[in-house]
Structures are given as C-alpha cells and as structure tokens.
Design an enzyme around this catalytic site. Structure first.
Site, PDB file in Angstrom:
ATOM      1  N   ASN A 191       0.869  -1.177   0.000  1.00 45.83           N
ATOM      2  CA  ASN A 191       0.000   0.000   0.000  1.00 45.83           C
ATOM      3  C   ASN A 191       0.909   1.232   0.000  1.00 45.83           C
ATOM      4  O   ASN A 191       1.444   1.612   1.039  1.00 45.83           O
ATOM      5  CB  ASN A 191      -0.889  -0.044   1.263  1.00 45.83           C
ATOM      6  CG  ASN A 191      -1.744   1.194   1.412  1.00 45.83           C
ATOM      7  OD1 ASN A 191      -1.833   2.020   0.492  1.00 45.83           O
ATOM      8  ND2 ASN A 191      -2.379   1.336   2.570  1.00 45.83           N
TER       9      ASN A 191
ATOM     10  N   LYS B  93       0.107   4.203  -0.409  1.00 44.47           N
ATOM     11  CA  LYS B  93      -0.596   5.389   0.101  1.00 44.47           C
ATOM     12  C   LYS B  93      -0.366   6.580  -0.849  1.00 44.47           C
ATOM     13  O   LYS B  93      -0.245   6.377  -2.048  1.00 44.47           O
ATOM     14  CB  LYS B  93      -0.154   5.685   1.534  1.00 44.47           C
ATOM     15  CG  LYS B  93      -0.295   4.444   2.434  1.00 44.47           C
ATOM     16  CD  LYS B  93      -0.196   4.713   3.893  1.00 44.47           C
ATOM     17  CE  LYS B  93      -0.381   3.391   4.653  1.00 44.47           C
ATOM     18  NZ  LYS B  93      -0.317   3.530   6.095  1.00 44.47           N
TER      19      LYS B  93
ATOM     20  N   HIS C 154      -9.807   1.072   4.709  1.00 46.17           N
ATOM     21  CA  HIS C 154      -8.545   1.302   5.418  1.00 46.17           C
ATOM     22  C   HIS C 154      -8.787   2.311   6.539  1.00 46.17           C
ATOM     23  O   HIS C 154      -9.573   3.246   6.383  1.00 46.17           O
ATOM     24  CB  HIS C 154      -7.489   1.830   4.438  1.00 46.17           C
ATOM     25  CG  HIS C 154      -6.115   1.860   5.046  1.00 46.17           C
ATOM     26  ND1 HIS C 154      -5.712   2.840   5.916  1.00 46.17           N
ATOM     27  CD2 HIS C 154      -5.068   1.003   4.936  1.00 46.17           C
ATOM     28  CE1 HIS C 154      -4.475   2.585   6.310  1.00 46.17           C
ATOM     29  NE2 HIS C 154      -4.058   1.481   5.729  1.00 46.17           N
TER      30      HIS C 154
ATOM     31  N   GLU D 213      -7.169   4.738   7.591  1.00 47.52           N
ATOM     32  CA  GLU D 213      -6.920   6.148   7.244  1.00 47.52           C
ATOM     33  C   GLU D 213      -8.124   6.753   6.523  1.00 47.52           C
ATOM     34  O   GLU D 213      -8.409   7.934   6.662  1.00 47.52           O
ATOM     35  CB  GLU D 213      -5.637   6.266   6.410  1.00 47.52           C
ATOM     36  CG  GLU D 213      -4.397   6.081   7.289  1.00 47.52           C
ATOM     37  CD  GLU D 213      -3.163   5.581   6.570  1.00 47.52           C
ATOM     38  OE1 GLU D 213      -3.129   5.609   5.322  1.00 47.52           O
ATOM     39  OE2 GLU D 213      -2.224   5.147   7.271  1.00 47.52           O
TER      40      GLU D 213
ATOM     41  N   GLU E 201      -5.689  -4.772  10.737  1.00 49.69           N
ATOM     42  CA  GLU E 201      -4.710  -3.698  10.878  1.00 49.69           C
ATOM     43  C   GLU E 201      -5.030  -2.880  12.132  1.00 49.69           C
ATOM     44  O   GLU E 201      -5.837  -1.947  12.073  1.00 49.69           O
ATOM     45  CB  GLU E 201      -4.765  -2.772   9.666  1.00 49.69           C
ATOM     46  CG  GLU E 201      -4.334  -3.405   8.377  1.00 49.69           C
ATOM     47  CD  GLU E 201      -3.692  -2.385   7.466  1.00 49.69           C
ATOM     48  OE1 GLU E 201      -2.572  -2.643   7.001  1.00 49.69           O
ATOM     49  OE2 GLU E 201      -4.274  -1.302   7.250  1.00 49.69           O
TER      50      GLU E 201
ATOM     51  N   GLY F 150       2.079   2.568  10.853  1.00 48.37           N
ATOM     52  CA  GLY F 150       3.042   3.658  10.722  1.00 48.37           C
ATOM     53  C   GLY F 150       3.715   4.059  12.022  1.00 48.37           C
ATOM     54  O   GLY F 150       4.362   5.105  12.103  1.00 48.37           O
TER      55      GLY F 150
ATOM     56  N   SER G  80       3.109  -1.765  10.591  1.00 47.05           N
ATOM     57  CA  SER G  80       4.549  -1.786  10.871  1.00 47.05           C
ATOM     58  C   SER G  80       5.214  -3.126  10.541  1.00 47.05           C
ATOM     59  O   SER G  80       6.081  -3.598  11.279  1.00 47.05           O
ATOM     60  CB  SER G  80       4.819  -1.398  12.333  1.00 47.05           C
ATOM     61  OG  SER G  80       4.389  -0.056  12.565  1.00 47.05           O
TER      62      SER G  80
END
Ligand code: PGA
Length: 260
Positions: A9, A11, A95, A97, A167, A173, A213
């Site tokens: 991904n 992003k 996701h 985010e 996730e 991150g 991560s």
C-alpha cells in the site's frame, strides 16, 4: 494451505517517475515467486504506468480505494469499473486512514466492497481497533462490528472472493507491530466469524492478512503463524529492498511452497 499474499500500500506516495522506478525494482526482484502472491497498490495517478511495468509479470495491480457507483456526478471519485479497466485485480476498502481522515463509515465500506465484487475485483477489507479501544478491551467487539458490516449482504460464495486485513490502528506507521500472538488471536476470531457468515469450508479459503509496521525483521515470525496469510505493507513497501525482504520471509513460511 492458503498461499501467502503480500500487498503493498503505497498510500499517497510516488510521482510517475518514482512509481515506475519502484515497480520496476520490485518486479525485477520477484521473477518467479514461489508460495507467495504479490500485489502493488500505487496511487490512482500511477496505476497506468505501474500496469505497464508489471505487464507480463506475476505481480498484480491493485488500488487503495474506490467509489461504489459505476459512473456519475461524484467529483474526485474513481469507480471500480475504471479500476478494472486499468487492469486492477484488487481494491483496498475500509482502510483506517479512510475511516479516520475521510469519515468513511461501515455502510460506505460495505457499498464499496459489494461494488468491487460486482466488477470482478477482489476487495481487501481492512478492520482494526484503536489503541483506546484495545485498552478498553473492545478489540474483538470493534473488529467484529467492522467485519459484519463490511460483509453485510454478501453471499457465501462472494465472501469466499474477499480478503480481510487485520490492521490495528495503533500499529500503522508507528513502528510498533502487533505481536504474532496478538495478531493470531484476532485472526482466529475473524475466521470464526467468517465460518458463521459463510461456512467453515469457505472461511478456510479466505486469506486474512496482518498490517501495521510490517518490516523485513518481523515479517518472518508474523507470517509463520498459521492464521496469518501474509501482510498489507505500508511504509516498508516504499523501499524495494525492504519490500522484497518481506516477500522472501513470507515465501519461506512453512508449507506455503508446494512440496516436490
Ligand atoms: P505501515 O502501514 O506498514 O506503514 O504500518 C500499513 C497500512 O496502513 O496498510
């Protein structure tokens, strides 16, 4: 055994030049993958360029998001039909985010997932709890709610075409990954729910990836867990060598390579 799957991904990273270079390095590093499948999800703008680089290679193309309608007055959106037209085979939906920064709710995630299926794309449904929710002991409640809502109205057969990614938001991150044990217990729980929603046989075929991560030095122990079928990789997928290192670790996962 389910073949391991590694999804990159990227992003919101990558000009055309950067995307071409990264895709080329990954492609050249994975000539004949054994026991592992790889899909790259660049930003929308780089999809045609990356499709060109990957043409004829075993690496698949995916997108990071989609709308649920085929066409229409939806400024700034991209439909699953457009993604399929570009050669995408997978699309990430839900996701964290998107949920956090763009207010995406479960009902929209469900529409996206069903639209993806309707256009022959494999939806990769992301679920995961925040740090607060984990502290409050709500991990299973949160992921169950997201999974049930995301898969609402999906037939058992179509459910078998989906991929799930666990996730945890606190691991994305941050450099702090879930331990293999933490991830495994959530994956096991999710698989139990999939059995209930479809059947045990179908649930056994659905891949449940871990994301948050993932790096070359933790990918091996995570992917060795029988319940972890690969990874959704963010930051480390932006460096070809790091991503290739993760792919190698996942490929070495016991039993994934067919025995001679
Ligand atoms: P990360 O991101 O690997 O940078 O933690 C994972 C993701 O958001 O899919």
């Amino acid at each position: 055994m389910r073949a391991a799957l590694l999804v990159a991904n990227w992003k919101m990273h990558g000009t055309l030049g950067e995307a071409r270079a990264l895709a080329t390095s990954v492609r050249d590093g994975i000539k004949r993958p054994r026991g592992v499948e790889v899909v790259l999800c660049p930003p929308f703008t780089a999809l045609p360029a990356v499709a060109e680089v990957l043409a004829g290679s075993p690496i698949g193309l995916g997108a990071q998001n989609c709308h649920w309608e085929v066409t229409g007055a939806f400024t700034g959106e991209v439909s699953p039909a457009m993604l399929a037209d570009l050669g995408c085979r997978l699309v990430i939906v839900g996701h964290s985010e998107r949920r956090q920064h763009f207010g995406e709710i479960d009902a929209q995630v469900n529409l996206k997932l069903r639209a993806a299926l309707a256009h022959g794309l494999t939806p990769l449904l992301c679920v995961g709890e925040s740090a607060d929710e984990r502290r409050q002991g709500l991990t299973f409640t949160v992921v169950e709610g997201q999974l049930r809502a995301g898969l609402g109205g999906v037939s058992p057969d179509d459910l078998g075409r989906c991929i799930v990614a666990y996730e945890p938001v606190w691991a994305i991150g941050t450099g702090v990954n879930a331990t293999p044990t933490q991830a495994s217990e959530v994956h096991g729980y999710l698989r139990g729910l999939l059995s209930e929603l479809a059947s045990k046989e179908i649930a056994e075929t659905v891949r449940i990836l871990y994301g948050g991560s993932v790096k070359p030095d933790n990918a091996g122990e995570l992917c060795r867990e029988p319940e972890i079928d690969g990874a959704l990789v963010g930051g480390a997928s932006l460096q070809a060598q790091a991503f290739l290192g993760i792919v190698r670790k996942a490929a070495a996962r016991g039993g994934a390579t067919p025995k001679e």
